[in-house]
Write a protein that holds these residues in place. Structure first.
Motif, mmCIF file in Angstrom:
data_model
loop_
_atom_site.group_PDB
_atom_site.id
_atom_site.type_symbol
_atom_site.label_atom_id
_atom_site.label_comp_id
_atom_site.label_asym_id
_atom_site.label_seq_id
_atom_site.Cartn_x
_atom_site.Cartn_y
_atom_site.Cartn_z
ATOM 1 N N LEU A 215 0.806 -1.223 0.000
ATOM 2 C CA LEU A 215 0.000 0.000 0.000
ATOM 3 C C LEU A 215 0.843 1.279 0.000
ATOM 4 O O LEU A 215 0.396 2.309 -0.515
ATOM 5 C CB LEU A 215 -0.907 0.025 1.236
ATOM 6 C CG LEU A 215 -2.083 -0.930 1.271
ATOM 7 C CD1 LEU A 215 -2.792 -0.842 2.615
ATOM 8 C CD2 LEU A 215 -3.050 -0.618 0.146
ATOM 9 N N ALA A 216 2.029 1.229 0.578
ATOM 10 C CA ALA A 216 2.833 2.439 0.750
ATOM 11 C C ALA A 216 3.195 3.129 -0.567
ATOM 12 O O ALA A 216 3.026 4.351 -0.672
ATOM 13 C CB ALA A 216 4.084 2.130 1.567
ATOM 14 N N PRO A 217 3.683 2.419 -1.580
ATOM 15 C CA PRO A 217 4.034 3.130 -2.823
ATOM 16 C C PRO A 217 2.852 3.863 -3.467
ATOM 17 O O PRO A 217 2.991 5.036 -3.825
ATOM 18 C CB PRO A 217 4.596 2.023 -3.731
ATOM 19 C CG PRO A 217 5.131 1.013 -2.775
ATOM 20 C CD PRO A 217 4.153 1.024 -1.620
ATOM 21 N N PRO A 218 1.668 3.230 -3.613
ATOM 22 C CA PRO A 218 0.554 4.000 -4.188
ATOM 23 C C PRO A 218 0.161 5.208 -3.335
ATOM 24 O O PRO A 218 -0.194 6.259 -3.878
ATOM 25 C CB PRO A 218 -0.594 2.988 -4.260
ATOM 26 C CG PRO A 218 0.045 1.654 -4.244
ATOM 27 C CD PRO A 218 1.299 1.814 -3.454
ATOM 28 N N LEU A 219 0.229 5.072 -2.016
ATOM 29 C CA LEU A 219 -0.061 6.222 -1.156
ATOM 30 C C LEU A 219 0.951 7.340 -1.396
ATOM 31 O O LEU A 219 0.589 8.514 -1.504
ATOM 32 C CB LEU A 219 -0.038 5.815 0.315
ATOM 33 C CG LEU A 219 -1.208 4.994 0.841
ATOM 34 C CD1 LEU A 219 -0.962 4.571 2.285
ATOM 35 C CD2 LEU A 219 -2.499 5.770 0.735
ATOM 36 N N TYR A 220 2.212 6.979 -1.478
ATOM 37 C CA TYR A 220 3.276 7.956 -1.703
ATOM 38 C C TYR A 220 3.124 8.617 -3.074
ATOM 39 O O TYR A 220 3.205 9.841 -3.196
ATOM 40 C CB TYR A 220 4.639 7.265 -1.581
ATOM 41 C CG TYR A 220 5.802 8.197 -1.757
ATOM 42 C CD1 TYR A 220 6.179 9.065 -0.745
ATOM 43 C CD2 TYR A 220 6.521 8.211 -2.948
ATOM 44 C CE1 TYR A 220 7.258 9.924 -0.905
ATOM 45 C CE2 TYR A 220 7.594 9.068 -3.117
ATOM 46 C CZ TYR A 220 7.957 9.915 -2.094
ATOM 47 O OH TYR A 220 9.017 10.770 -2.261
ATOM 48 N N TRP A 221 2.892 7.779 -4.106
ATOM 49 C CA TRP A 221 2.741 8.329 -5.453
ATOM 50 C C TRP A 221 1.508 9.229 -5.548
ATOM 51 O O TRP A 221 1.540 10.259 -6.212
ATOM 52 C CB TRP A 221 2.648 7.208 -6.479
ATOM 53 C CG TRP A 221 3.895 6.379 -6.570
ATOM 54 C CD1 TRP A 221 5.185 6.783 -6.355
ATOM 55 C CD2 TRP A 221 3.961 4.993 -6.876
ATOM 56 N NE1 TRP A 221 6.044 5.731 -6.513
ATOM 57 C CE2 TRP A 221 5.330 4.611 -6.836
ATOM 58 C CE3 TRP A 221 3.021 4.027 -7.185
ATOM 59 C CZ2 TRP A 221 5.748 3.334 -7.106
ATOM 60 C CZ3 TRP A 221 3.442 2.733 -7.451
ATOM 61 C CH2 TRP A 221 4.795 2.395 -7.408
ATOM 62 N N PHE B 97 9.096 8.938 2.591
ATOM 63 C CA PHE B 97 8.410 7.686 2.285
ATOM 64 C C PHE B 97 8.125 6.862 3.542
ATOM 65 O O PHE B 97 7.091 6.203 3.636
ATOM 66 C CB PHE B 97 9.236 6.858 1.293
ATOM 67 C CG PHE B 97 8.580 5.570 0.917
ATOM 68 C CD1 PHE B 97 7.563 5.553 -0.015
ATOM 69 C CD2 PHE B 97 8.967 4.375 1.511
ATOM 70 C CE1 PHE B 97 6.934 4.359 -0.360
ATOM 71 C CE2 PHE B 97 8.350 3.191 1.177
ATOM 72 C CZ PHE B 97 7.334 3.182 0.240
ATOM 73 N N GLN B 98 9.021 6.898 4.518
ATOM 74 C CA GLN B 98 8.855 6.115 5.749
ATOM 75 C C GLN B 98 7.520 6.421 6.423
ATOM 76 O O GLN B 98 6.863 5.527 6.960
ATOM 77 C CB GLN B 98 10.012 6.387 6.715
ATOM 78 C CG GLN B 98 9.916 5.625 8.025
ATOM 79 C CD GLN B 98 10.075 4.127 7.849
ATOM 80 O OE1 GLN B 98 10.922 3.682 7.096
ATOM 81 N NE2 GLN B 98 9.263 3.351 8.527
#
Length: 110
Positions: A21-27, A46-47
């Motif tokens: 989930l983290a990459p789509p949230l970040y992007w 990103f963390q």
């Protein structure tokens, strides 16, 4: 499956789902920042997104995990009602207030 294995699987699933989930949230946040929306998100690395994604995953997976453990109530966990809950609540707030107050003084003195 034994209960301890289910709990371990829950922990592993939280980390894996958080990592997914983290990459789509970040992007998504970067896209919003690029379009001038929620520019305050630019301060977060990103963390922070990974941490939030793990929290989302933990909440999302909690209910199925509890159901698989066949927990029907607090008594199944060995918990009993606290007869002195009010006193404990007040003491908890006092300790938290003292901790926040002490932390605030250190920030102002730096």
């Amino acid at each position: 499956m034994k209960d301890i294995a289910k709990i371990f699987a829950y922990l592993v699933a939280v980390i894996v789902l958080g990592a997914l989930l983290a990459p789509p949230l970040y992007w998504g946040a970067q896209w919003l920042i690029g379009h001038g929306v929620l520019t305050s998100l630019a301060a977060f690395k990103f963390q922070k997104y990974f941490d939030r994604a793990c929290m989302i995953a933990a909440l999302a997976l909690l209910w199925p995990t509890v159901k698989s453990l066949q927990v029907k109530g607090w008594r199944d966990l060995g918990l009993e009602p606290d007869a002195r809950w009010g006193r404990h609540l007040v003491i908890g707030f006092v300790i938290a207030a003292l901790a926040v107050e002490g932390h605030g003084h250190r920030l102002h003195s730096v």
